[in-house]
Design an enzyme around this catalytic site. Sequence first.
Site, short mmCIF file in Angstrom:
data_model
loop_
_atom_site.label_atom_id
_atom_site.label_comp_id
_atom_site.label_asym_id
_atom_site.label_seq_id
_atom_site.Cartn_x
_atom_site.Cartn_y
_atom_site.Cartn_z
N GLU A 201 40.48 -124.74 -11.40
CA GLU A 201 41.74 -124.49 -12.12
C GLU A 201 42.18 -125.69 -12.96
O GLU A 201 41.69 -126.80 -12.76
CB GLU A 201 42.85 -124.07 -11.16
CG GLU A 201 43.27 -125.17 -10.20
CD GLU A 201 44.69 -124.99 -9.67
OE1 GLU A 201 45.64 -124.96 -10.47
OE2 GLU A 201 44.86 -124.90 -8.44
N ALA B 234 53.03 -116.00 -7.17
CA ALA B 234 52.16 -114.93 -7.70
C ALA B 234 50.73 -115.09 -7.22
O ALA B 234 49.95 -114.13 -7.26
CB ALA B 234 52.22 -114.93 -9.23
N LYS C 37 50.32 -126.46 1.29
CA LYS C 37 51.19 -127.55 1.74
C LYS C 37 52.35 -127.01 2.54
O LYS C 37 52.85 -125.93 2.28
CB LYS C 37 51.73 -128.30 0.52
CG LYS C 37 50.68 -129.13 -0.17
CD LYS C 37 51.32 -130.23 -0.99
CE LYS C 37 50.25 -131.05 -1.67
NZ LYS C 37 49.87 -130.48 -2.99
N1 PSU Z 1 49.91 -126.34 -4.47
C1 PSU Z 1 49.27 -127.54 -4.42
N2 PSU Z 1 48.75 -128.04 -5.56
C2 PSU Z 1 48.84 -127.39 -6.76
C3 PSU Z 1 49.52 -126.13 -6.80
C4 PSU Z 1 50.03 -125.65 -5.64
O1 PSU Z 1 49.18 -128.14 -3.37
O2 PSU Z 1 48.37 -127.90 -7.78
C5 PSU Z 1 49.61 -125.39 -8.11
C6 PSU Z 1 48.46 -124.36 -8.23
O3 PSU Z 1 48.10 -124.25 -9.58
C7 PSU Z 1 49.12 -123.09 -7.74
C8 PSU Z 1 50.51 -123.25 -8.31
O4 PSU Z 1 48.49 -121.92 -8.20
O5 PSU Z 1 50.82 -124.62 -8.14
C9 PSU Z 1 51.52 -122.36 -7.62
O6 PSU Z 1 52.74 -122.41 -8.31
P1 PSU Z 1 53.92 -121.40 -7.91
O7 PSU Z 1 54.37 -121.81 -6.55
O8 PSU Z 1 54.96 -121.64 -8.96
O9 PSU Z 1 53.35 -120.03 -7.96
#
Ligand code: PSU
Length: 305
Positions: free
Chosen positions: A26, A143, A161
């Site tokens: 990603e 999502a 996390k």
């Molecule tokens: N959690 C992590 N590192 C990350 C992300 C989440 O420990 O880099 C990033 C990833 O790209 C994940 C996104 O898909 O955050 C999720 O964001 P949201 O909670 O806004 O869906």
Amino acid sequence: MLNKYLDIKADVAEALAAGKPVVALESTIISHGMPYPQNVETALKVEQTVRENGAVPATIAIIGGRLKAGLTPDEIEYFGKKGTQITKASRRDLAVLCARGEDGATTVTTTMMIAHMAGIRIFATGGIGGVHRGAEVTMDISADLEELANTPVMVICAGAKAILDLKLTLEYLETHGVPVIGYGTEELPAFYSRHSGLKVDYRLDTPEECAKAFKVQQDLGLKGGMLVTNPIPEEYAMDDTIINRAIREALNEANRLGIHGKETTPFLLAKVKDLTGGDSLESNIKLVMNNAAVAAKIAAAYANA
Ligand code: PSU
Ligand code: MN
């Protein structure tokens, strides 16, 4: 071309056509997850790790409105330098960004989508999004979980996390029929920490077992992905007390400032990183590398399954 908005890098297309193993990676982790220049160094090292373990890496992103499966080192450098100026792109952002010819950093959600469009089955990252603490009021559910429910891509991560409610995250995945695998463990890992006190659905110990389970899921025509959680190597894991204190502080600050929506996760990640100093960045890099190696081995086993 299957999809007129998609560009598959030549080495990735070649590998896919020959049925050789490919691993998607990603780009939000590059733009929003780490500071420059460590983000670029890590992204390149992760690609190298995938190669050393027998697969072709395909870092995924949106550049100038094009969906990219596979980036050049120059494109990775561009992404890393622009950092958080790049739009964090989830499913709802994809169409407008493409229509307007803009850049987008792909989260787990959009990386899964573009990987699937390209025909890539296996994807390695650091941590996934999940159900946030307090989601029973805020309805803040990533999502990523919905994408895992619907898109047939296996995601190898180090768990999620503890900024999230990990128990509710598992409940949500269960409801949506997403298998949660522990790679060599029965306990769900919590990213910086190997421990969450929660159980995964199944423990699988080898790349072959993971590949076979995913293959059968495809053969059965079951929609949706599979989540492989791979604990951070013991020697790089962080002290639970230190990390939990940082998470508590980060959550308090986010509440105080009224952070919400797509800003929540990047805010919490950045705050935790600040509060724990360089240690967490080092752990983060190591666990991503570890996931990339396992993903490449699973991709190789999947190609033979
Ligand atoms: N959690 C992590 N590192 C990350 C992300 C989440 O420990 O880099 C990033 C990833 O790209 C994940 C996104 O898909 O955050 C999720 O964001 P949201 O909670 O806004 O869906
Ligand atoms: Mn959210």
